[in-house]
Design an enzyme around this catalytic site. Structure first.
Site, PDB file in Angstrom:
ATOM      1  N   THR A 100       6.504  19.196  19.519  1.00  0.00           N
ATOM      2  CA  THR A 100       6.300  20.646  19.621  1.00  0.00           C
ATOM      3  C   THR A 100       5.288  21.173  18.606  1.00  0.00           C
ATOM      4  OG1 THR A 100       8.167  20.975  18.125  1.00  0.00           O
ATOM      5  CG2 THR A 100       8.643  21.092  20.492  1.00  0.00           C
TER       6      THR A 100
ATOM      7  N   GLY B 290       2.254  19.974  15.145  1.00  0.00           N
ATOM      8  CA  GLY B 290       1.643  19.012  14.239  1.00  0.00           C
ATOM      9  C   GLY B 290       1.196  17.703  14.866  1.00  0.00           C
ATOM     10  N   PHE B 291       1.528  16.598  14.208  1.00  0.00           N
ATOM     11  CA  PHE B 291       1.061  15.264  14.647  1.00  0.00           C
ATOM     12  C   PHE B 291       1.523  14.958  16.073  1.00  0.00           C
ATOM     13  CE2 PHE B 291       1.611  13.631   9.972  1.00  0.00           C
ATOM     14  CZ  PHE B 291       0.530  14.384   9.568  1.00  0.00           C
TER      15      PHE B 291
ATOM     16  N   ASP C 106      17.365  16.971  19.833  1.00  0.00           N
ATOM     17  CA  ASP C 106      17.582  17.077  18.394  1.00  0.00           C
ATOM     18  C   ASP C 106      17.966  15.672  17.945  1.00  0.00           C
ATOM     19  OD1 ASP C 106      18.557  17.368  15.838  1.00  0.00           O
ATOM     20  OD2 ASP C 106      19.607  19.244  16.249  1.00  0.00           O
ATOM     21  N   VAL C 107      17.088  15.031  17.183  1.00  0.00           N
ATOM     22  CA  VAL C 107      17.331  13.620  16.841  1.00  0.00           C
ATOM     23  C   VAL C 107      18.524  13.431  15.904  1.00  0.00           C
ATOM     24  CG1 VAL C 107      14.940  12.878  17.255  1.00  0.00           C
ATOM     25  CG2 VAL C 107      15.639  13.587  14.935  1.00  0.00           C
TER      26      VAL C 107
ATOM     27  N   SER D  38       5.037   8.104   5.384  1.00  0.00           N
ATOM     28  CA  SER D  38       4.305   9.036   4.507  1.00  0.00           C
ATOM     29  C   SER D  38       3.890   8.284   3.249  1.00  0.00           C
ATOM     30  CB  SER D  38       5.218  10.198   4.109  1.00  0.00           C
ATOM     31  OG  SER D  38       4.648  10.948   3.046  1.00  0.00           O
TER      32      SER D  38
ATOM     33  N   TYR E   3      13.127  13.209   0.267  1.00  0.00           N
ATOM     34  CA  TYR E   3      12.103  13.055   1.316  1.00  0.00           C
ATOM     35  C   TYR E   3      11.377  11.714   1.143  1.00  0.00           C
ATOM     36  CZ  TYR E   3       7.943  13.660   4.146  1.00  0.00           C
ATOM     37  OH  TYR E   3       6.940  13.465   5.074  1.00  0.00           O
TER      38      TYR E   3
ATOM     39  N   PRO F 271       0.689   9.024   6.327  1.00  0.00           N
ATOM     40  CA  PRO F 271      -0.316  10.033   5.960  1.00  0.00           C
ATOM     41  C   PRO F 271      -0.027  10.677   4.607  1.00  0.00           C
ATOM     42  CG  PRO F 271       0.706  10.483   8.124  1.00  0.00           C
ATOM     43  CD  PRO F 271       1.572   9.505   7.404  1.00  0.00           C
TER      44      PRO F 271
ATOM     45  N   THR G 293      -0.094  21.020   8.780  1.00  0.00           N
ATOM     46  CA  THR G 293       0.644  21.212  10.038  1.00  0.00           C
ATOM     47  C   THR G 293       1.685  22.298   9.725  1.00  0.00           C
ATOM     48  OG1 THR G 293       2.259  19.559   9.383  1.00  0.00           O
ATOM     49  CG2 THR G 293       0.374  18.756  10.675  1.00  0.00           C
TER      50      THR G 293
END
Ligand code: NDP
Ligand code: 8X3
Length: 260
Positions: A17, A19-20, A63-64, A143, A156, A186, A191
């Site tokens: 939905t 960004g990447f 929703d994961v 990331s 994170y 990345p 984003t």
């Protein structure tokens, strides 16, 4: 140069939905793939389906963090969208940039549920069919935070370190099969990531990118396409991508302790 064709591919993208994920959807569609686009925001999925065309785009709200949700989507896929040949585990987020003592446990759990358990749920639901079909590709979006620590990166970064090691371990377990696995890592990319991280504070989010030329979502989509378009005998294990304006810094040294 002839355009690389993804005509025979059915690509499942989480977090399509924004960004990447959204940029991947646009680019991979342009190269002929059929897409299964997922995310929590149904309206954004419908907009993208209208933009690209429903013939090669199936959408499903996902929703994961919800156990069993991926299995249901896979079981309900129209036959034209099965079997999945590429899984892009992209959905993810950071919440806050506070130091550990000031962090919210709920936020930590949400990030773990999304970035770690989300990837596990999607992989567990989709990989066995790839193995049975002797064909498939799993691309995880990690990331640089999974390799390089920074203040406020705490959980994170921990989740992205998990994604990196899980990707490498998948390679180990898939040895002897033609299934490929890549972790794309990345750095600074503009984003909705920072708006989400700062819980809707657009000004604070904007300040992260002020004076920089960050990675764009399209740059990561190009990286994904490049990986998929390598010949079948080549597996890209990891790719670390930074904008030129970003690099490493010195270790922090506390010089105020002498004599204490
Ligand atoms: P965005 O916030 O723009 O996109 C994140 C996507 O993840 C959205 O489509 C969102 O969809 C989806 N998502 C979030 N939570 C869930 C959930 N519970 N279930 C399903 N989908 C979810 O950020 P990016 O495009 O930047 O982020 C994509 C990935 O790239 C993430 O894994 C992020 O950690 C990683 N990354 C980002 C970097 C950056 O600087 N931007 C750098 C390195 C890695 P919806 O809200 O509709 O559910
Ligand atoms: C996002 C990049 O540096 O904000 O994964 O953690 S960073």
């Amino acid at each position: 140069m002839t355009k690389f064709s993804l005509k025979n591919h059915i690509i499942f993208i989480t977090g399509a939905t924004s960004g990447f994920g959204k940029a991947c959807a646009r680019l991979l569609y342009a190269h002929g793939a059929k897409l299964i686009l997922t995310g929590r925001r149904g309206e954004k999925l419908r907009e993208l389906q209208v933009e690209l065309g429903a013939d090669r785009v199936h959408i499903a709200e996902l929703d994961v963090t919800q156990k069993g949700a991926v299995e249901k989507i896979v079981a309900d896929l129209p036959s034209a969208f099965s079997p999945i040949t590429v899984l892009i585990n992209n959905a993810g987020l950071a919440l806050g940039l506070e130091l550990v003592p000031n962090c919210s446990l709920d936020d930590w759990e949400h990030v773990v549920d999304t970035n770690i358990k989300g990837i596990l749920r999607c992989t567990h639901a989709i990989l066995p069919t790839m193995v049975a079909n002797k064909s498939g590709y799993v691309i995880n979006i990690g990331s640089i935070a999974g390799t390089y620590p920074y203040p406020g990166g705490n959980v994170y970064g921990g989740t992205k370190a998990f994604v990196k090691q899980f990707s490498l371990n998948l390679r180990a377990d898939l040895f002897g099969t033609p299934i490929r696995v890549t972790n794309i890592e990345p750095g600074l990319a503009e984003t909705e990531f920072s708006v989400v991280r700062f819980k809707g504070d657009e000004e604070k989010a904007k300040s992260i990118y002020a004076g920089t030329e960050p990675i764009l979502a399209e740059d990561i989509a190009e990286t994904v396409l490049w990986c998929i378009s390598r010949p079948a005998h080549i597996n890209i294990n990891r790719i670390e991508v930074m904008p030129t304006c970003q690099a490493f810094s010195m270790f922090a040294i506390n010089r105020s302790l002498l004599g204490k």
